[in-house]
Design an enzyme around this catalytic site. Structure first.
Site, PDB file in Angstrom:
ATOM      1  N   ASP A  92      49.734  24.514  53.567  1.00 50.08           N
ATOM      2  CA  ASP A  92      48.617  25.458  53.678  1.00 50.08           C
ATOM      3  C   ASP A  92      47.985  25.529  52.294  1.00 50.08           C
ATOM      4  O   ASP A  92      48.546  26.103  51.360  1.00 50.08           O
ATOM      5  CB  ASP A  92      49.118  26.841  54.124  1.00 50.08           C
ATOM      6  CG  ASP A  92      47.970  27.857  54.287  1.00 50.08           C
ATOM      7  OD1 ASP A  92      46.937  27.704  53.606  1.00 50.08           O
ATOM      8  OD2 ASP A  92      48.129  28.813  55.079  1.00 50.08           O
ATOM      9  N   PHE A 135      52.020  33.753  56.659  1.00 50.43           N
ATOM     10  CA  PHE A 135      50.749  34.454  56.536  1.00 50.43           C
ATOM     11  C   PHE A 135      50.467  35.024  57.922  1.00 50.43           C
ATOM     12  O   PHE A 135      50.893  34.451  58.918  1.00 50.43           O
ATOM     13  CB  PHE A 135      49.634  33.498  56.065  1.00 50.43           C
ATOM     14  CG  PHE A 135      48.343  34.226  55.841  1.00 50.43           C
ATOM     15  CD1 PHE A 135      48.210  35.080  54.761  1.00 50.43           C
ATOM     16  CD2 PHE A 135      47.282  34.101  56.727  1.00 50.43           C
ATOM     17  CE1 PHE A 135      47.042  35.804  54.573  1.00 50.43           C
ATOM     18  CE2 PHE A 135      46.111  34.815  56.539  1.00 50.43           C
ATOM     19  CZ  PHE A 135      45.987  35.666  55.462  1.00 50.43           C
ATOM     20  N   THR A 136      49.768  36.167  57.977  1.00 51.20           N
ATOM     21  CA  THR A 136      49.596  36.880  59.261  1.00 51.20           C
ATOM     22  C   THR A 136      49.129  35.963  60.396  1.00 51.20           C
ATOM     23  O   THR A 136      49.761  35.912  61.455  1.00 51.20           O
ATOM     24  CB  THR A 136      48.567  38.015  59.101  1.00 51.20           C
ATOM     25  OG1 THR A 136      47.414  37.486  58.443  1.00 51.20           O
ATOM     26  CG2 THR A 136      49.132  39.168  58.283  1.00 51.20           C
ATOM     27  N   PHE A 146      46.403  47.844  61.576  1.00 53.37           N
ATOM     28  CA  PHE A 146      45.852  48.109  60.252  1.00 53.37           C
ATOM     29  C   PHE A 146      44.341  47.909  60.178  1.00 53.37           C
ATOM     30  O   PHE A 146      43.676  48.494  59.351  1.00 53.37           O
ATOM     31  CB  PHE A 146      46.553  47.255  59.177  1.00 53.37           C
ATOM     32  CG  PHE A 146      46.371  45.771  59.346  1.00 53.37           C
ATOM     33  CD1 PHE A 146      47.242  45.040  60.138  1.00 53.37           C
ATOM     34  CD2 PHE A 146      45.337  45.105  58.710  1.00 53.37           C
ATOM     35  CE1 PHE A 146      47.077  43.668  60.292  1.00 53.37           C
ATOM     36  CE2 PHE A 146      45.166  43.734  58.850  1.00 53.37           C
ATOM     37  CZ  PHE A 146      46.034  43.016  59.647  1.00 53.37           C
ATOM     38  N   TYR A 161      23.836  17.624  65.542  1.00 50.80           N
ATOM     39  CA  TYR A 161      25.039  17.973  66.302  1.00 50.80           C
ATOM     40  C   TYR A 161      26.144  16.977  66.002  1.00 50.80           C
ATOM     41  O   TYR A 161      27.296  17.340  65.819  1.00 50.80           O
ATOM     42  CB  TYR A 161      24.728  17.972  67.806  1.00 50.80           C
ATOM     43  CG  TYR A 161      25.857  18.576  68.615  1.00 50.80           C
ATOM     44  CD1 TYR A 161      25.890  19.938  68.878  1.00 50.80           C
ATOM     45  CD2 TYR A 161      26.893  17.774  69.092  1.00 50.80           C
ATOM     46  CE1 TYR A 161      26.934  20.491  69.586  1.00 50.80           C
ATOM     47  CE2 TYR A 161      27.947  18.324  69.801  1.00 50.80           C
ATOM     48  CZ  TYR A 161      27.964  19.680  70.062  1.00 50.80           C
ATOM     49  OH  TYR A 161      28.995  20.232  70.759  1.00 50.80           O
ATOM     50  N   ARG A 208      49.128  46.720  52.125  1.00 53.98           N
ATOM     51  CA  ARG A 208      49.996  45.657  52.640  1.00 53.98           C
ATOM     52  C   ARG A 208      51.404  46.244  52.675  1.00 53.98           C
ATOM     53  O   ARG A 208      52.215  46.029  51.807  1.00 53.98           O
ATOM     54  CB  ARG A 208      49.935  44.398  51.761  1.00 53.98           C
ATOM     55  CG  ARG A 208      48.625  43.663  51.832  1.00 53.98           C
ATOM     56  CD  ARG A 208      48.539  42.659  52.981  1.00 53.98           C
ATOM     57  NE  ARG A 208      48.037  43.187  54.233  1.00 53.98           N
ATOM     58  CZ  ARG A 208      47.396  42.450  55.149  1.00 53.98           C
ATOM     59  NH1 ARG A 208      47.148  41.180  54.956  1.00 53.98           N
ATOM     60  NH2 ARG A 208      47.002  42.969  56.276  1.00 53.98           N
ATOM     61  N   LYS A 249      38.510  30.730  51.000  1.00 55.30           N
ATOM     62  CA  LYS A 249      39.186  30.895  49.720  1.00 55.30           C
ATOM     63  C   LYS A 249      38.913  29.690  48.820  1.00 55.30           C
ATOM     64  O   LYS A 249      38.252  29.800  47.807  1.00 55.30           O
ATOM     65  CB  LYS A 249      40.704  31.036  49.904  1.00 55.30           C
ATOM     66  CG  LYS A 249      41.183  32.386  50.391  1.00 55.30           C
ATOM     67  CD  LYS A 249      41.037  32.592  51.866  1.00 55.30           C
ATOM     68  CE  LYS A 249      41.585  33.862  52.430  1.00 55.30           C
ATOM     69  NZ  LYS A 249      42.820  33.684  53.146  1.00 55.30           N
TER      70      LYS A 249
HETATM   71  C1  LIG Z   1      43.186  33.345  54.504  1.00 58.18           C
HETATM   72  C2  LIG Z   1      44.337  32.499  54.771  1.00 58.18           C
HETATM   73  C3  LIG Z   1      44.489  31.854  56.003  1.00 58.18           C
HETATM   74  C4  LIG Z   1      43.527  32.061  57.153  1.00 58.18           C
HETATM   75  O1  LIG Z   1      42.236  31.633  56.839  1.00 58.18           O
HETATM   76  P1  LIG Z   1      40.929  32.286  57.535  1.00 58.18           P
HETATM   77  O2  LIG Z   1      39.816  31.427  57.010  1.00 58.18           O
HETATM   78  O3  LIG Z   1      40.846  33.695  57.076  1.00 58.18           O
HETATM   79  O4  LIG Z   1      41.113  32.165  58.993  1.00 58.18           O
HETATM   80  C5  LIG Z   1      45.590  31.046  56.177  1.00 58.18           C
HETATM   81  N1  LIG Z   1      46.496  30.884  55.199  1.00 58.18           N
HETATM   82  C6  LIG Z   1      46.385  31.486  54.002  1.00 58.18           C
HETATM   83  C7  LIG Z   1      47.412  31.266  52.944  1.00 58.18           C
HETATM   84  C8  LIG Z   1      45.298  32.307  53.744  1.00 58.18           C
HETATM   85  O5  LIG Z   1      45.211  32.927  52.548  1.00 58.18           O
END
Ligand SMILES: *Cc1c(COP(=O)(O)O)cnc(C)c1O
Length: 487
Positions: free
Chosen positions: A228, A137-138, A460, A85, A394, A271
């Site tokens: 990011d 980003f969303t 979506f 932990y 998209r 990613k």
């Molecule tokens: C995918 C992504 C996120 C969010 O990451 P998650 O692991 O899906 O929560 C944030 N910023 C960018 C540029 C991304 O491609």
């Protein structure tokens, strides 16, 4: 690890084909079903590719999130995961990897990228704040707005052009940045956000020259910079290819330079390191202490942050592998091949090729479908029917409905075909291109869509639609005429 092997393999024939510098050691069976079954599947899924079952899908190009292939070394590392932990050795290995690859000493683990956005937004954004960025980003936008902030996309005029030769469409417009600071005052700008390989405008990178210019303005006003880094590997690769100053610089050095310019770096390892999870890192103790409080509250103890220790181990190895050109060049190489082929065939696709996928411009592909009948959604459904390949809409379906009942029409109507890292082969890529080409030749057969079930939030994901006419049946009939009983 071999850091110097160049991914550039030239062909005697002069052809430009990406060559995989890895071999396949575990395989998963795919399902290329007859077209009648695919038509049934898309109807059952409400013409929404999110609602398909992968048992009915051939090439799953929905996303690059959590769908990348792991390396043998990543898999092997999972066996040495230290279940604890608190104080897990797995965490310290990941911390060392982040220090080595991003050059940041203080690390906070989180369960995925959006969790990092929650922590950063909650810590630094106050109601009324403005956050400048190259593009949203969303999940980023949602977290910033939840905390009372407003986002401002200060991209250059190249950013939204479908056809372009500009190498860095992800750059920030410095003039607009200065205007924004003058308008809001530096005290209402908690930080400037730069997103590597800007996801929603086609995976387009920014240059280090642009980062340095942004830094100069940030320093002038005492504003932080947040990176990011979810798609940082590909952005670094493009810098090496496209920014003369860095043509002979190692990827490791480029990554460190990028991170070195920013105060806080966060990422989704779904990613960047082909695993799950995410992280936030900085060299500033004060910033670290402010964010740290929220980790046990939202994520988990400071040495696991909501991730399993196996994921943490694989993430550490994946981060080291991000510095290897043969690893990070694979996905951009395949995307470039697909984009150049589609472009050569006259199919409208975003150029130059970027990171994460090929983006087909549905408004030029299907000019006869009005935006109110969702051309990008129709294109995604049609491509699935005729190929079994699943992309993501998209466009306006991914947008929202306004209070007056009208759709907020999207800036662009794109069909995104993601290339998960090291997953698909060249023949599969050629199959995709061939089927898109056939669809383009028969594009007048494709019609629009209408909602039958429309969720209020993020419609979506779960929304259901139907064809506005019997166009899917007509498309299937033409396919059978041209392809006989071929899948
Ligand atoms: C995918 C992504 C996120 C969010 O990451 P998650 O692991 O899906 O929560 C944030 N910023 C960018 C540029 C991304 O491609």
């Amino acid at each position: 690890m071999d850091q110097n092997s160049s991914p550039k393999v030239k062909f005697f024939s002069g052809e430009q084909i990406p060559v995989e510098l890895h071999k396949v050691r575990i395989v998963q069976k795919l399902h290329l079903k007859p077209i009648d079954e695919r038509l049934k599947a898309i109807k059952q899924g409400g013409f929404n590719t999110f609602l398909l079952n992968t048992a009915d899908i051939f090439l799953d190009m929905l996303t690059d999130s959590g769908t990348n292939a792991m390396s043998d070394n990543q898999q092997a590392s999972m066996l040495q995961a230290d279940d604890a932990y608190a104080g897990s050795q797995s965490f310290y290995r990941m911390e060392a990897a982040i220090k080595e690859v991003f050059g940041k000493e203080l690390v906070l683990p989180v369960h995925q990228g959006r969790a990092a956005e929650n922590v950063i937004s909650k810590t630094f954004i106050k109601p009324g704040d403005a956050i400048p960025m190259n593009y949203h980003f969303t999940t980023t936008k949602a977290h910033m707005e939840l905390n009372g902030g407003e986002i401002f996309e200060i991209f250059t005029e190249e950013a939204l052009k479908i056809k372009s030769k500009h190498p860095f469409k992800g750059n920030i417009d410095i003039h607009k940045l200065r205007e924004l600071i003058a308008r809001f005052g530096k005290e209402h700008i908690p930080f400037i956000r730069m997103e590597a390989s800007t996801n929603l405008i086609g995976g387009q990178p920014f240059s280090i020259a642009n980062m340095r210019e942004v830094r100069k303005v940030a320093d002038e006003f005492g504003i932080m910079m947040v990176l990011d880094a979810s798609l940082i590997g590909e952005n670094a690769w493009f810098i090496k290819q496209r920014e003369a100053e860095f043509a002979t610089t190692s990827i490791k050095e480029i990554l460190r330079t990028m991170c070195g310019i920013c105060d806080i770096v966060y990422f989704s390892s779904r990613k960047v390191s082909s695993t799950r999870g995410g992280g936030i890192c900085t060299n500033n103790k004060d910033l670290y202490m402010q964010m740290r409080e929220l980790i046990p509250l939202y994520e988990g103890f400071l040495t696991y942050g909501g991730m399993s220790v196996r994921e943490i181990e694989a993430m550490a190895v994946g981060l080291y592998e991000t510095t290897d050109e043969t690893v990070i060049s694979q996905s951009p190489g395949f995307i470039e091949y697909a984009v150049n082929e589609l472009d050569r065939l006259g199919i409208p696709v975003i150029t130059p090729a970027g990171a994460l996928g090929a983006h087909v411009d549905a408004m030029s592909f299907l000019p006869h479908i009005p935006q109110s009948e969702y051309p990008a959604g129709a294109l995604a459904a049609a491509l699935y029917i005729i190929s079994g390949c699943r992309g993501m809409e998209r466009g306006t379906i991914s947008s929202v409905r306004l209070e007056n009942g009208e759709d907020l029409l999207a800036d662009m109507e794109l069909l995104r075909l993601a290339f998960p890292r090291r997953v698909f082969t060249l023949s599969q890529t050629k199959f995709l291109i061939d089927r898109i080409n056939w669809l383009y030749q028969n594009r007048e057969l494709v019609g629009g869509l209408k909602f039958t079930e429309e969720p209020k939030v993020l419609r979506f994901f779960m929304g259901r639609l139907d064809a506005v006419s019997d166009w899917p049946e007509k498309l299937v009939a033409k396919f059978k005429q041209d392809f006989g009983d071929s899948l």
